[in-house]
Write a protein that holds these residues in place. Structure first.
Motif: not given
Length: 410
Positions: A17, A57-58, A61-62
């Protein structure tokens, strides 16, 4: 989930990421340094909080959300009062949706974006390897055969030029691709090389995820630029090299050199595809470029059923063409290895000698000298060359091989 598991999860998220987060923030705030700093802070928060809160969970995104907040905090802290209105505009969330352009793949799109022609080739490649390729500064330095400090300065200067010249962080259009593809190919080649034979003693000797990703992206570049001979050449080179990976390291963790590899372990499908690409380029009659010549050299090696069947004269002839395009000392060193098989080790050693000043810090130079001196029964000098190569080599499999070769001298 244990603390160790959480930290490993954060590390995995960092690899996957980091480029996405930095790209998102750079597009929004127009400041590469701010984007990298905010991303780093977000990952630091993840390491601190995830052990107690759990991995979200993501994770991507976090991390992006947290990095955006960190960037906002920094703008509010550092900006002057008159700049706050502009910051508020940037934070309003009214940005138009990102235009993906002609390049659909996220990572490839970032590589093309970073390989801006306004930057010097070495700077754009180093910057892209760091931001998108996932390589560390020491790994990039070893790829360029320069000091780590010089590599760090090169990346810093590239960032400074982007900021000073206000080079837009813009997704390239189809018309932009030809001017950027040479940098993209250089990035993919260096990522592939780091995967095929890692330069760090802290990494696995072979990193298949890097070679696989480089090949995947090279295939996508070929779809975008199907008539570009160097794109096809690089893909062929990667396939013919990757085909030998399973025979590259022994079960004891030692490097297995080409002439000693079990050719029954080679991937024949990859070899067939690589050979087909080489033949297609030869059929065009166009003058081959650097990657096409390297692919042709590898095609000769992978055509031989036994190492003794290798057409070394053809390999030397191909290197003769290559040195006219690429006068780097590394190419000259590799040519000397082939010359040793045609004209003998003494001729090759004479060709290697002038390269010492440029390649004294390169382990392969000393390893090549050691092998040539060994064949000339100059054991004391060979041992000294092996010692120097071992001291410089980072790959653990290569170190094991060189150590055994040295110790066999008695």
């Amino acid at each position: 989930m244990t603390d160790v598991d959480v930290r490993e999860a954060v590390t995995a998220a960092h690899r996957d990421e980091w480029a996405r987060v930095v790209a998102s923030l750079t597009r929004r705030f127009g400041d590469l340094d701010l984007a990298e700093d905010a991303a780093a802070e977000a990952f630091a928060v993840a390491v601190e909080r995830w052990p107690s809160d759990g991995v979200p969970p993501n994770p991507g995104g976090w991390l992006t959300t947290t990095a955006n907040r960190k960037a906002i905090d920094r703008i509010r802290r550092e900006a002057k009062r008159d700049d706050k209105h502009e910051a508020a505009r940037m934070l309003s969330g009214d940005d138009p949706p990102e235009q993906l352009g002609v390049v659909d793949d996220l990572r490839l799109r970032l590589i093309f974006t970073c390989c801006h022609p306004a930057l010097a080739m070495e700077s754009r490649v180093a910057l892209t390897l760091r931001m998108v390729g996932g390589l560390t500064v020491p790994e990039i330095a070893r790829a360029f055969l320069v000091q780590e400090s010089a590599t760090g300065q090169r990346i810093t200067r590239a960032k400074a030029k982007i900021k000073a010249a206000r080079i837009p962080y813009r997704v390239p259009s189809a018309d932009d691709l030809p001017a950027r593809v040479s940098g993209v190919l250089a990035v993919l080649y260096l990522v592939f090389n780091e995967g095929y034979l890692a330069t760090s003693p802290d990494a696995d000797p072979v990193r298949p995820h890097l070679t696989a990703e480089a090949i995947r992206l090279a295939r996508l570049v070929r779809v975008l630029l199907p008539e570009d001979g160097e794109v096809a050449g690089l893909l062929a080179l990667m396939l013919l090299t990757e085909a030998r990976r399973t025979a590259r390291v022994s079960t004891t963790g030692e490097l297995v050199v080409l002439e000693q590899q079990d050719r029954g372990l080679w991937d024949r499908e990859l070899i067939a595809e690589g050979h087909r690409l080489v033949r297609e380029r030869l059929a065009t009659g166009a003058a081959p470029g650097r990657y096409q010549l390297l692919a042709a050299i590898n095609a000769v090696h992978t055509s031989a059923r036994d190492a003794r069947d290798t057409d070394w004269s053809q390999v030397v002839a191909l290197y003769d063409q290559l040195v006219r395009l690429d006068r780097s000392p590394v190419v000259a060193l590799n040519r000397a290895v082939a010359v040793a098989e045609v004209d003998g080790p003494e001729v090759a050693l004479a060709a290697v000698a002038p390269l010492g000043e440029a390649l004294d810090g390169y382990h392969a130079f000393h390893a090549t000298r050691a092998e040539l001196l060994r064949r000339l029964d100059r054991g004391t000098e060979a041992r000294e060359a092996y010692d120097r190569a071992i001291a410089l080599a980072g790959n653990t499999a290569e170190t094991a091989y060189l150590t055994r070769r040295r110790d066999e001298l008695g």
